[in-house]
Structure formats: structure tokens, C-alpha cells
Design a protein around this motif. Structure first.
Motif, PDB file in Angstrom:
ATOM      1  N   THR A  11       0.853  -1.183   0.000  1.00 42.75           N
ATOM      2  CA  THR A  11       0.000   0.000   0.000  1.00 42.75           C
ATOM      3  C   THR A  11       0.890   1.235   0.000  1.00 42.75           C
ATOM      4  N   ARG A  13      -0.776   4.527   0.391  1.00 42.15           N
ATOM      5  CA  ARG A  13      -1.608   5.613   0.908  1.00 42.15           C
ATOM      6  C   ARG A  13      -2.374   5.117   2.136  1.00 42.15           C
ATOM      7  N   SER A  15      -5.481   5.630   2.806  1.00 46.50           N
ATOM      8  CA  SER A  15      -6.806   5.127   2.417  1.00 46.50           C
ATOM      9  C   SER A  15      -6.726   3.689   1.903  1.00 46.50           C
ATOM     10  N   SER A  16      -5.689   3.360   1.146  1.00 43.52           N
ATOM     11  CA  SER A  16      -5.568   1.975   0.681  1.00 43.52           C
ATOM     12  C   SER A  16      -5.176   1.055   1.835  1.00 43.52           C
ATOM     13  N   THR A  30       5.080  -1.414   2.214  1.00 48.60           N
ATOM     14  CA  THR A  30       5.207  -0.299   1.292  1.00 48.60           C
ATOM     15  C   THR A  30       6.677  -0.100   0.977  1.00 48.60           C
ATOM     16  N   VAL A  35       5.449   4.490  -3.156  1.00 52.29           N
ATOM     17  CA  VAL A  35       5.088   5.816  -2.642  1.00 52.29           C
ATOM     18  C   VAL A  35       5.316   6.863  -3.726  1.00 52.29           C
ATOM     19  N   ALA A  38       2.649   6.487  -6.492  1.00 51.83           N
ATOM     20  CA  ALA A  38       1.335   6.935  -6.039  1.00 51.83           C
ATOM     21  C   ALA A  38       1.226   8.456  -6.051  1.00 51.83           C
ATOM     22  N   ARG A  39       2.366   9.121  -6.087  1.00 54.96           N
ATOM     23  CA  ARG A  39       2.386  10.583  -6.101  1.00 54.96           C
ATOM     24  C   ARG A  39       2.847  11.134  -7.449  1.00 54.96           C
ATOM     25  N   VAL A  55       4.571   9.557   4.776  1.00 56.27           N
ATOM     26  CA  VAL A  55       3.601   8.581   4.281  1.00 56.27           C
ATOM     27  C   VAL A  55       3.525   7.389   5.230  1.00 56.27           C
ATOM     28  N   GLU A  58       1.417   8.276   8.135  1.00 52.95           N
ATOM     29  CA  GLU A  58      -0.005   8.260   7.783  1.00 52.95           C
ATOM     30  C   GLU A  58      -0.541   6.838   7.743  1.00 52.95           C
TER      31      GLU A  58
END
Length: 72
Positions: A11, A13, A15-16, A30, A35, A38-39, A55, A58
């Protein structure tokens, strides 16, 4: 092999991470490349360490699952 809840899933994020945890995963993973991608980046070596650490913070705050991180 079909996905099983005991597997860890990657993952990038928060949310994921929450969605993967809700699906029954036992751990999260991750890395700097995921990362960066994803950005909108291409290579994890190009993102600042501070971004990756932010990240990770988070993701770890989003679930109670253990998180593994692979970065350069």
C-alpha cells in the motif's frame, strides 16, 4: 495462488491501507517506489526521505496492522 487474509499487501496511501486492513490482511508493506508512483513519480530514489517517513506515519496511524517498509 488466490489472495488470503494472512498475506501482507503493498500500500502507498493511508486510504488503501484502511481498505486492505478491512479486507482482512494481517500486515501491510510499502516501499519508496510505490510511494513515488502513487504521487506521480517514477523512481523511489527520487523522493525525499522526509516524504517517505510522512507517508509511513499516515499509514501506521490509519490501521493497527504491522507495516514493513522497503526504501533506499
Amino acid at each position: 495462488m488466490p489472495w488470503r487474509a494472512a498475506h501482507s499487501l503493498a500500500t502507498a496511501r493511508a486510504s488503501s491501507a484502511q481498505a486492505v486492513a478491512k479486507a482482512g490482511a494481517k500486515a501491510l508493506a510499502t516501499g519508496s517506489a510505490s510511494v513515488a508512483m502513487a504521487r506521480g513519480g517514477i523512481d523511489g530514489e527520487d523522493i525525499p526521505l522526509s516524504t517517505l517517513l510522512s507517508v509511513l506515519a499516515e499509514i501506521t496511524q490509519a490501521t493497527d496492522l504491522p507495516v514493513s517498509a522497503d526504501f533506499e
